[in-house]
Write a protein that holds these residues in place. Structure first.
Motif, PDB file in Angstrom:
ATOM      1  N   ALA A  65       5.467  11.553  -7.756  1.00 42.49           N
ATOM      2  CA  ALA A  65       5.727  10.830  -6.502  1.00 42.49           C
ATOM      3  C   ALA A  65       5.311   9.361  -6.635  1.00 42.49           C
ATOM      4  CB  ALA A  65       4.982  11.499  -5.351  1.00 42.49           C
ATOM      5  N   ILE A  66       4.220   9.111  -7.338  1.00 43.68           N
ATOM      6  CA  ILE A  66       3.781   7.727  -7.581  1.00 43.68           C
ATOM      7  C   ILE A  66       4.813   7.001  -8.436  1.00 43.68           C
ATOM      8  CG2 ILE A  66       2.060   6.287  -8.745  1.00 43.68           C
ATOM      9  CD1 ILE A  66      -0.021   8.466  -7.949  1.00 43.68           C
ATOM     10  N   ARG A  67       5.285   7.660  -9.505  1.00 46.23           N
ATOM     11  CA  ARG A  67       6.310   7.035 -10.367  1.00 46.23           C
ATOM     12  C   ARG A  67       7.593   6.757  -9.588  1.00 46.23           C
ATOM     13  NH1 ARG A  67       4.206  10.753 -13.974  1.00 46.23           N
ATOM     14  NH2 ARG A  67       5.906  12.213 -13.582  1.00 46.23           N
ATOM     15  N   THR A  68       7.968   7.675  -8.700  1.00 43.29           N
ATOM     16  CA  THR A  68       9.170   7.473  -7.887  1.00 43.29           C
ATOM     17  C   THR A  68       9.023   6.237  -7.015  1.00 43.29           C
ATOM     18  OG1 THR A  68       9.660   9.833  -7.882  1.00 43.29           O
ATOM     19  CG2 THR A  68      10.650   8.514  -6.130  1.00 43.29           C
ATOM     20  N   LEU A  69       7.870   6.064  -6.380  1.00 47.11           N
ATOM     21  CA  LEU A  69       7.629   4.875  -5.565  1.00 47.11           C
ATOM     22  C   LEU A  69       7.734   3.622  -6.416  1.00 47.11           C
ATOM     23  CD1 LEU A  69       6.690   3.320  -3.043  1.00 47.11           C
ATOM     24  CD2 LEU A  69       4.342   3.837  -3.736  1.00 47.11           C
ATOM     25  N   GLN A  70       7.113   3.632  -7.588  1.00 44.71           N
ATOM     26  CA  GLN A  70       7.141   2.453  -8.454  1.00 44.71           C
ATOM     27  C   GLN A  70       8.552   2.138  -8.930  1.00 44.71           C
ATOM     28  OE1 GLN A  70       4.166   3.909 -11.210  1.00 44.71           O
ATOM     29  NE2 GLN A  70       2.669   2.437 -10.462  1.00 44.71           N
ATOM     30  N   GLU A  71       9.318   3.149  -9.283  1.00 44.42           N
ATOM     31  CA  GLU A  71      10.675   2.931  -9.785  1.00 44.42           C
ATOM     32  C   GLU A  71      11.630   2.452  -8.700  1.00 44.42           C
ATOM     33  OE1 GLU A  71      11.633   6.718 -11.472  1.00 44.42           O
ATOM     34  OE2 GLU A  71      10.269   6.450 -13.167  1.00 44.42           O
ATOM     35  N   HIS A  72      11.419   2.896  -7.461  1.00 39.52           N
ATOM     36  CA  HIS A  72      12.311   2.537  -6.359  1.00 39.52           C
ATOM     37  C   HIS A  72      11.774   1.388  -5.512  1.00 39.52           C
ATOM     38  CE1 HIS A  72      13.723   6.631  -7.325  1.00 39.52           C
ATOM     39  NE2 HIS A  72      14.900   6.100  -7.055  1.00 39.52           N
ATOM     40  N   LEU A  73      10.760   0.705  -5.979  1.00 41.74           N
ATOM     41  CA  LEU A  73      10.129  -0.367  -5.220  1.00 41.74           C
ATOM     42  C   LEU A  73      11.108  -1.433  -4.727  1.00 41.74           C
ATOM     43  CD1 LEU A  73       7.292  -0.884  -4.207  1.00 41.74           C
ATOM     44  CD2 LEU A  73       6.912  -2.311  -6.203  1.00 41.74           C
ATOM     45  N   PRO A  74      12.094  -1.856  -5.522  1.00 41.66           N
ATOM     46  CA  PRO A  74      13.026  -2.869  -5.013  1.00 41.66           C
ATOM     47  C   PRO A  74      13.861  -2.383  -3.823  1.00 41.66           C
ATOM     48  CG  PRO A  74      13.149  -2.743  -7.406  1.00 41.66           C
ATOM     49  CD  PRO A  74      12.308  -1.598  -6.952  1.00 41.66           C
ATOM     50  N   ARG A  75      13.989  -1.073  -3.667  1.00 43.42           N
ATOM     51  CA  ARG A  75      14.802  -0.534  -2.572  1.00 43.42           C
ATOM     52  C   ARG A  75      13.959  -0.007  -1.406  1.00 43.42           C
ATOM     53  NH1 ARG A  75      17.261   1.317  -7.221  1.00 43.42           N
ATOM     54  NH2 ARG A  75      16.456   3.417  -7.013  1.00 43.42           N
ATOM     55  N   THR A  76      12.650  -0.266  -1.434  1.00 44.26           N
ATOM     56  CA  THR A  76      11.807   0.214  -0.340  1.00 44.26           C
ATOM     57  C   THR A  76      11.978  -0.649   0.901  1.00 44.26           C
ATOM     58  OG1 THR A  76       9.934  -1.109  -1.072  1.00 44.26           O
ATOM     59  CG2 THR A  76      10.026   1.183  -1.850  1.00 44.26           C
ATOM     60  N   VAL A  77      11.712  -0.040   2.032  1.00 43.34           N
ATOM     61  CA  VAL A  77      11.767  -0.731   3.314  1.00 43.34           C
ATOM     62  C   VAL A  77      10.449  -0.480   4.030  1.00 43.34           C
ATOM     63  CG1 VAL A  77      12.931  -0.859   5.547  1.00 43.34           C
ATOM     64  CG2 VAL A  77      14.263  -0.444   3.476  1.00 43.34           C
ATOM     65  N   GLY A  78       9.752  -1.543   4.387  1.00 42.51           N
ATOM     66  CA  GLY A  78       8.528  -1.418   5.163  1.00 42.51           C
ATOM     67  C   GLY A  78       8.850  -1.572   6.637  1.00 42.51           C
ATOM     68  N   GLU A  79       8.217  -0.743   7.459  1.00 39.30           N
ATOM     69  CA  GLU A  79       8.454  -0.836   8.898  1.00 39.30           C
ATOM     70  C   GLU A  79       7.148  -0.630   9.652  1.00 39.30           C
ATOM     71  OE1 GLU A  79      11.516   2.135   9.130  1.00 39.30           O
ATOM     72  OE2 GLU A  79      10.063   3.710   9.580  1.00 39.30           O
ATOM     73  N   THR A  80       7.065  -1.241  10.810  1.00 34.35           N
ATOM     74  CA  THR A  80       5.886  -1.114  11.648  1.00 34.35           C
ATOM     75  C   THR A  80       6.292  -0.522  12.990  1.00 34.35           C
ATOM     76  OG1 THR A  80       6.163  -3.372  12.407  1.00 34.35           O
ATOM     77  CG2 THR A  80       4.628  -3.024  10.592  1.00 34.35           C
ATOM     78  N   THR A  81       5.407   0.300  13.540  1.00 31.40           N
ATOM     79  CA  THR A  81       5.624   0.902  14.855  1.00 31.40           C
ATOM     80  C   THR A  81       4.275   1.054  15.543  1.00 31.40           C
ATOM     81  OG1 THR A  81       5.447   3.147  13.978  1.00 31.40           O
ATOM     82  CG2 THR A  81       7.660   2.236  14.126  1.00 31.40           C
ATOM     83  N   ARG A  82       4.325   1.369  16.810  1.00 32.48           N
ATOM     84  CA  ARG A  82       3.089   1.667  17.541  1.00 32.48           C
ATOM     85  C   ARG A  82       2.845   3.163  17.506  1.00 32.48           C
ATOM     86  NH1 ARG A  82       0.512  -2.021  21.251  1.00 32.48           N
ATOM     87  NH2 ARG A  82       1.642  -3.975  21.232  1.00 32.48           N
ATOM     88  N   ASN A  83       1.573   3.532  17.399  1.00 26.38           N
ATOM     89  CA  ASN A  83       1.245   4.947  17.466  1.00 26.38           C
ATOM     90  C   ASN A  83       0.990   5.327  18.924  1.00 26.38           C
ATOM     91  OD1 ASN A  83      -1.343   4.035  18.078  1.00 26.38           O
ATOM     92  ND2 ASN A  83      -2.276   4.766  16.201  1.00 26.38           N
ATOM     93  N   GLY A  84       0.578   6.543  19.184  1.00 28.13           N
ATOM     94  CA  GLY A  84       0.355   7.000  20.556  1.00 28.13           C
ATOM     95  C   GLY A  84      -0.812   6.342  21.249  1.00 28.13           C
ATOM     96  N   ASN A  85      -1.645   5.610  20.520  1.00 30.71           N
ATOM     97  CA  ASN A  85      -2.810   4.949  21.108  1.00 30.71           C
ATOM     98  C   ASN A  85      -2.609   3.452  21.302  1.00 30.71           C
ATOM     99  OD1 ASN A  85      -4.217   7.404  21.083  1.00 30.71           O
ATOM    100  ND2 ASN A  85      -4.876   7.066  18.983  1.00 30.71           N
ATOM    101  N   GLY A  86      -1.395   2.970  21.132  1.00 33.35           N
ATOM    102  CA  GLY A  86      -1.114   1.553  21.306  1.00 33.35           C
ATOM    103  C   GLY A  86      -1.449   0.695  20.106  1.00 33.35           C
ATOM    104  N   GLN A  87      -1.876   1.296  19.002  1.00 35.05           N
ATOM    105  CA  GLN A  87      -2.185   0.567  17.781  1.00 35.05           C
ATOM    106  C   GLN A  87      -0.931   0.457  16.920  1.00 35.05           C
ATOM    107  OE1 GLN A  87      -5.558  -0.480  16.771  1.00 35.05           O
ATOM    108  NE2 GLN A  87      -5.769  -0.255  18.981  1.00 35.05           N
ATOM    109  N   TRP A  88      -0.909  -0.541  16.057  1.00 34.18           N
ATOM    110  CA  TRP A  88       0.206  -0.726  15.135  1.00 34.18           C
ATOM    111  C   TRP A  88      -0.078  -0.002  13.821  1.00 34.18           C
ATOM    112  CZ3 TRP A  88       4.771  -2.685  16.474  1.00 34.18           C
ATOM    113  CH2 TRP A  88       4.834  -3.434  17.649  1.00 34.18           C
ATOM    114  N   VAL A  89       0.939   0.654  13.288  1.00 37.64           N
ATOM    115  CA  VAL A  89       0.856   1.331  11.996  1.00 37.64           C
ATOM    116  C   VAL A  89       2.059   0.912  11.168  1.00 37.64           C
ATOM    117  CG1 VAL A  89      -0.444   3.318  12.857  1.00 37.64           C
ATOM    118  CG2 VAL A  89       2.048   3.383  12.902  1.00 37.64           C
ATOM    119  N   TRP A  90       1.949   1.068   9.864  1.00 40.05           N
ATOM    120  CA  TRP A  90       3.088   0.756   8.997  1.00 40.05           C
ATOM    121  C   TRP A  90       3.362   1.926   8.077  1.00 40.05           C
ATOM    122  CZ3 TRP A  90       2.253   0.842   3.802  1.00 40.05           C
ATOM    123  CH2 TRP A  90       0.967   0.599   3.337  1.00 40.05           C
ATOM    124  N   ARG A  91       4.603   1.959   7.586  1.00 38.38           N
ATOM    125  CA  ARG A  91       5.019   2.973   6.620  1.00 38.38           C
ATOM    126  C   ARG A  91       6.096   2.377   5.745  1.00 38.38           C
ATOM    127  NH1 ARG A  91       7.537   6.860  11.199  1.00 38.38           N
ATOM    128  NH2 ARG A  91       9.208   5.485  11.815  1.00 38.38           N
TER     129      ARG A  91
END
Length: 147
Positions: A65-91
């Motif tokens: 899974a780590i190698r997959t992330l590293q190999e596909h890094l140019p095609r990754t998309v980072g996004e931010t959202t709010r969680n249920g407590n009003g805090q910001w999280v990213w994925r």
């Protein structure tokens, strides 16, 4: 000199399982154990920046899974959202699959976005041939105080 790195840890070490406030048949038995392994990405100052979004059944699949992330890094998309407590999280997503999540929450959107970008930059700087630390022991149990 410390560098950013991946670690593979038992899933029970970092997966938080909420404890019910209601007494049940297993009251006092402690939190349930989560089987498998997960990865986390540690910064050079030994702070956890990100974790895998899913657990893996064994160490080898976690390393894959780590190698997959590293190999596909140019095609990754980072996004931010709010969680249920009003805090910001990213994925981070690869195609439609969430592969990484931030290790903490943020009060401000801009801070969450900056940390997501910092994670992606540090993963890009971490060589795919860099060793991954594998930790096999689960976290020690907390001492129980008499009631």
């Amino acid at each position: 000199m410390s560098v950013s790195r991946f670690q593979v840890v038992p899933a029970a070490r970092y997966v938080h399982v909420p404890v019910s406030r209601e007494p049940g048949p297993h009251a006092g038995a402690g939190p349930p154990r989560v089987a498998g392994f997960a990865w986390r990405f540690m910064s050079a100052n030994n702070r956890s920046l990100a974790r895998s979004a899913q657990t893996c059944p064994d160490v080898e699949s976690c390393l894959a899974a780590i190698r997959t992330l590293q190999e596909h890094l140019p095609r990754t998309v980072g996004e931010t959202t709010r969680n249920g407590n009003g805090q910001w999280v990213w994925r981070v997503r690869v195609a439609d699959e969430v592969v990484a999540t931030g290790a903490r929450t943020y009060q401000r959107h801009v801070r969450a976005r900056l940390m997501c970008n910092a994670f992606l930059e540090q993963v890009a700087e971490t060589a795919s041939s860099a060793p991954v630390q594998v930790i096999h022991q689960s976290a020690p149990s907390r001492p129980r105080w008499p009631a």
